[in-house]
Scaffold this motif. Structure first.
Motif, PDB file in Angstrom:
ATOM      1  N   VAL A 113       0.833  -1.196   0.000  1.00  0.00           N
ATOM      2  CA  VAL A 113       0.000   0.000   0.000  1.00  0.00           C
ATOM      3  C   VAL A 113       0.869   1.249   0.000  1.00  0.00           C
ATOM      4  CG1 VAL A 113      -1.591   1.374   1.404  1.00  0.00           C
ATOM      5  CG2 VAL A 113      -2.018  -1.063   1.053  1.00  0.00           C
ATOM      6  N   ALA A 114       1.919   1.248   0.819  1.00  0.00           N
ATOM      7  CA  ALA A 114       2.825   2.400   0.871  1.00  0.00           C
ATOM      8  C   ALA A 114       3.462   2.645  -0.499  1.00  0.00           C
ATOM      9  CB  ALA A 114       3.894   2.171   1.930  1.00  0.00           C
ATOM     10  N   LEU A 154      -4.851   7.386   0.442  1.00  0.00           N
ATOM     11  CA  LEU A 154      -4.806   5.939   0.688  1.00  0.00           C
ATOM     12  C   LEU A 154      -5.821   5.164  -0.139  1.00  0.00           C
ATOM     13  CD1 LEU A 154      -4.475   5.846   4.595  1.00  0.00           C
ATOM     14  CD2 LEU A 154      -2.664   5.814   2.875  1.00  0.00           C
ATOM     15  N   ARG A 155      -6.523   5.811  -1.034  1.00  0.00           N
ATOM     16  CA  ARG A 155      -7.601   5.122  -1.752  1.00  0.00           C
ATOM     17  C   ARG A 155      -7.065   4.271  -2.897  1.00  0.00           C
ATOM     18  NH1 ARG A 155     -12.401   9.773  -1.659  1.00  0.00           N
ATOM     19  NH2 ARG A 155     -12.346  10.034   0.626  1.00  0.00           N
ATOM     20  N   LEU A 156      -7.282   2.972  -2.764  1.00  0.00           N
ATOM     21  CA  LEU A 156      -6.842   2.001  -3.755  1.00  0.00           C
ATOM     22  C   LEU A 156      -8.002   1.069  -4.098  1.00  0.00           C
ATOM     23  CD1 LEU A 156      -3.416   0.937  -2.170  1.00  0.00           C
ATOM     24  CD2 LEU A 156      -3.717   2.434  -4.162  1.00  0.00           C
ATOM     25  N   PRO A 157      -8.031   0.521  -5.305  1.00  0.00           N
ATOM     26  CA  PRO A 157      -9.067  -0.468  -5.635  1.00  0.00           C
ATOM     27  C   PRO A 157      -8.841  -1.755  -4.851  1.00  0.00           C
ATOM     28  CG  PRO A 157      -7.459  -0.318  -7.400  1.00  0.00           C
ATOM     29  CD  PRO A 157      -7.142   0.797  -6.450  1.00  0.00           C
ATOM     30  N   ARG A 158      -9.859  -2.588  -4.800  1.00  0.00           N
ATOM     31  CA  ARG A 158      -9.728  -3.879  -4.143  1.00  0.00           C
ATOM     32  C   ARG A 158      -8.668  -4.732  -4.836  1.00  0.00           C
ATOM     33  NH1 ARG A 158     -14.888  -2.223  -3.296  1.00  0.00           N
ATOM     34  NH2 ARG A 158     -16.010  -2.941  -1.428  1.00  0.00           N
ATOM     35  N   LEU A 159      -8.191  -5.732  -4.140  1.00  0.00           N
ATOM     36  CA  LEU A 159      -7.221  -6.659  -4.723  1.00  0.00           C
ATOM     37  C   LEU A 159      -7.825  -7.321  -5.962  1.00  0.00           C
ATOM     38  CD1 LEU A 159      -5.988  -8.421  -1.457  1.00  0.00           C
ATOM     39  CD2 LEU A 159      -4.754  -6.674  -2.761  1.00  0.00           C
ATOM     40  N   SER A 160      -7.012  -7.513  -6.982  1.00  0.00           N
ATOM     41  CA  SER A 160      -7.507  -8.150  -8.204  1.00  0.00           C
ATOM     42  C   SER A 160      -7.901  -9.598  -7.953  1.00  0.00           C
ATOM     43  CB  SER A 160      -6.451  -8.072  -9.310  1.00  0.00           C
ATOM     44  OG  SER A 160      -5.226  -8.659  -8.881  1.00  0.00           O
ATOM     45  N   THR A 161      -7.203 -10.247  -7.013  1.00  0.00           N
ATOM     46  CA  THR A 161      -7.532 -11.622  -6.622  1.00  0.00           C
ATOM     47  C   THR A 161      -7.759 -11.656  -5.117  1.00  0.00           C
ATOM     48  OG1 THR A 161      -6.159 -12.526  -8.396  1.00  0.00           O
ATOM     49  CG2 THR A 161      -6.806 -14.020  -6.615  1.00  0.00           C
ATOM     50  N   PRO A 162      -8.985 -11.793  -4.659  1.00  0.00           N
ATOM     51  CA  PRO A 162      -9.247 -11.813  -3.213  1.00  0.00           C
ATOM     52  C   PRO A 162      -8.559 -12.994  -2.525  1.00  0.00           C
ATOM     53  CG  PRO A 162     -11.270 -11.467  -4.458  1.00  0.00           C
ATOM     54  CD  PRO A 162     -10.222 -11.871  -5.450  1.00  0.00           C
ATOM     55  N   ARG A 163      -8.228 -12.796  -1.256  1.00  0.00           N
ATOM     56  CA  ARG A 163      -7.695 -13.894  -0.451  1.00  0.00           C
ATOM     57  C   ARG A 163      -8.821 -14.862  -0.099  1.00  0.00           C
ATOM     58  NH1 ARG A 163      -4.742  -9.406   1.604  1.00  0.00           N
ATOM     59  NH2 ARG A 163      -2.495  -9.795   1.702  1.00  0.00           N
ATOM     60  N   GLN A 164      -8.475 -16.127   0.016  1.00  0.00           N
ATOM     61  CA  GLN A 164      -9.478 -17.100   0.439  1.00  0.00           C
ATOM     62  C   GLN A 164      -9.743 -16.998   1.932  1.00  0.00           C
ATOM     63  OE1 GLN A 164      -8.341 -21.030  -0.840  1.00  0.00           O
ATOM     64  NE2 GLN A 164      -8.682 -20.567  -3.008  1.00  0.00           N
ATOM     65  N   LYS A 165      -8.733 -16.548   2.697  1.00  0.00           N
ATOM     66  CA  LYS A 165      -8.906 -16.422   4.137  1.00  0.00           C
ATOM     67  C   LYS A 165      -8.295 -15.119   4.628  1.00  0.00           C
ATOM     68  CE  LYS A 165      -8.952 -21.366   5.353  1.00  0.00           C
ATOM     69  NZ  LYS A 165      -8.300 -22.423   6.177  1.00  0.00           N
ATOM     70  N   VAL A 166      -9.093 -14.341   5.323  1.00  0.00           N
ATOM     71  CA  VAL A 166      -8.619 -13.147   6.014  1.00  0.00           C
ATOM     72  C   VAL A 166      -8.940 -13.348   7.491  1.00  0.00           C
ATOM     73  CG1 VAL A 166      -8.864 -10.656   6.304  1.00  0.00           C
ATOM     74  CG2 VAL A 166      -8.991 -11.667   4.015  1.00  0.00           C
ATOM     75  N   ALA A 172      -8.481  -3.342   7.384  1.00  0.00           N
ATOM     76  CA  ALA A 172      -8.193  -3.278   5.954  1.00  0.00           C
ATOM     77  C   ALA A 172      -8.818  -2.051   5.308  1.00  0.00           C
ATOM     78  CB  ALA A 172      -8.709  -4.551   5.274  1.00  0.00           C
ATOM     79  N   ILE A 173      -8.351  -1.743   4.096  1.00  0.00           N
ATOM     80  CA  ILE A 173      -8.867  -0.603   3.340  1.00  0.00           C
ATOM     81  C   ILE A 173      -9.181  -1.024   1.912  1.00  0.00           C
ATOM     82  CG2 ILE A 173      -7.603   1.081   4.725  1.00  0.00           C
ATOM     83  CD1 ILE A 173      -5.597   1.317   2.393  1.00  0.00           C
TER      84      ILE A 173
END
Length: 235
Positions: A113-114, A154-166, A172-173
């Motif tokens: 993110v940084a 800090l505004r970013l789009p969601r991950l292109s591939t979501p995690r199966q487990k968080v 999170a952002i």
């Protein structure tokens, strides 16, 4: 300073509900207003209105069609909307402070993110923890609270591939919002840190520590400070 409530529009939402929409833009005065409106309607019309769900710029009003026609309910709502003050309510609602350990194993996306934002990791932490967030909605799973608005840097789009487990407690952002994952689940947000706060307990009343209209503040702590905090809460 006066604040003007966005004009209300009414939409059918099935055979026993009306959706009241107040524009389509986030408004810092809306969460507390919608929360107050919910309480007002449920208190004044318990025999007609069974549930009121506020979210972002809307309230969903469920009612008993045996007690009231939909047209009459809309007229009733139009009157009741004027009875709840709309003002600068950004500082209303209770404030919940959450200790957060940022980075490392607790915040696996902090470095990425940084880099994506052109900031240092410390700057990301200071920006994320440097303001209060309002609870705009409860979704997509029980206890998941959408908190806004995230600083623009800090505004970013969601991950292109979501995690199966968080992991539960992950802070999170994504886009203009931040959130705490209430329990282990799939997720596509950028994980900055971890908080030990129980964010959803179906056996508790209330089941979540916040509701629409409340505020959340994140406080950066070290692992040692977090461990001390957990021990203190356990006494």
């Amino acid at each position: 300073m006066s604040f003007k409530r966005p004009d209300a529009t009414f939409e059918l939402a099935g055979v026993n509900a009306i959706l009241v929409r107040f524009g389509n833009q986030l408004n810092s005065a809306l969460p507390a207003y919608l929360s107050a409106l919910r309480d007002h309607l449920l208190t004044r019309h318990p025999s007609i209105i069974s549930q009121v769900v506020p979210a972002y710029t809307t309230i969903l009003v469920e009612y008993d069609p045996r007690q009231c026609r939909m047209y009459d309910l809309q007229l009733l709502l139009e009157r009741e909307l004027e009875m709840v003050a709309f003002e600068n309510t950004a500082q209303c609602g209770k404030l919940v402070e959450l200790p957060v350990v940022y980075g490392g194993e607790h915040g696996p996306d902090l470095t990425a993110v940084a880099d994506a934002c052109g900031l240092s990791e410390q700057a990301v932490i200071e920006l994320h923890s440097g303001q209060d967030y309002q609870v705009y909605a409860q979704g997509f799973a029980p206890g998941f609270s959408y908190l806004a608005e995230l600083p623009e840097q800090l505004r970013l789009p969601r991950l292109s591939t979501p995690r199966q487990k968080v992991a539960a407690g992950s802070v999170a952002i994504a886009e203009q919002q931040t959130a705490v994952y209430p329990y282990e689940s799939p997720g596509g947000w950028h994980i900055l840190g971890y908080t030990p706060i129980t964010w959803f307990d179906p056996q508790a009343s209330p089941m979540t520590p916040v509701e629409v209209g409340d505020r959340v503040r994140f406080k950066a702590v070290t692992v040692q400070q977090l461990d001390a905090w957990v021990k203190e809460q356990a006494r």
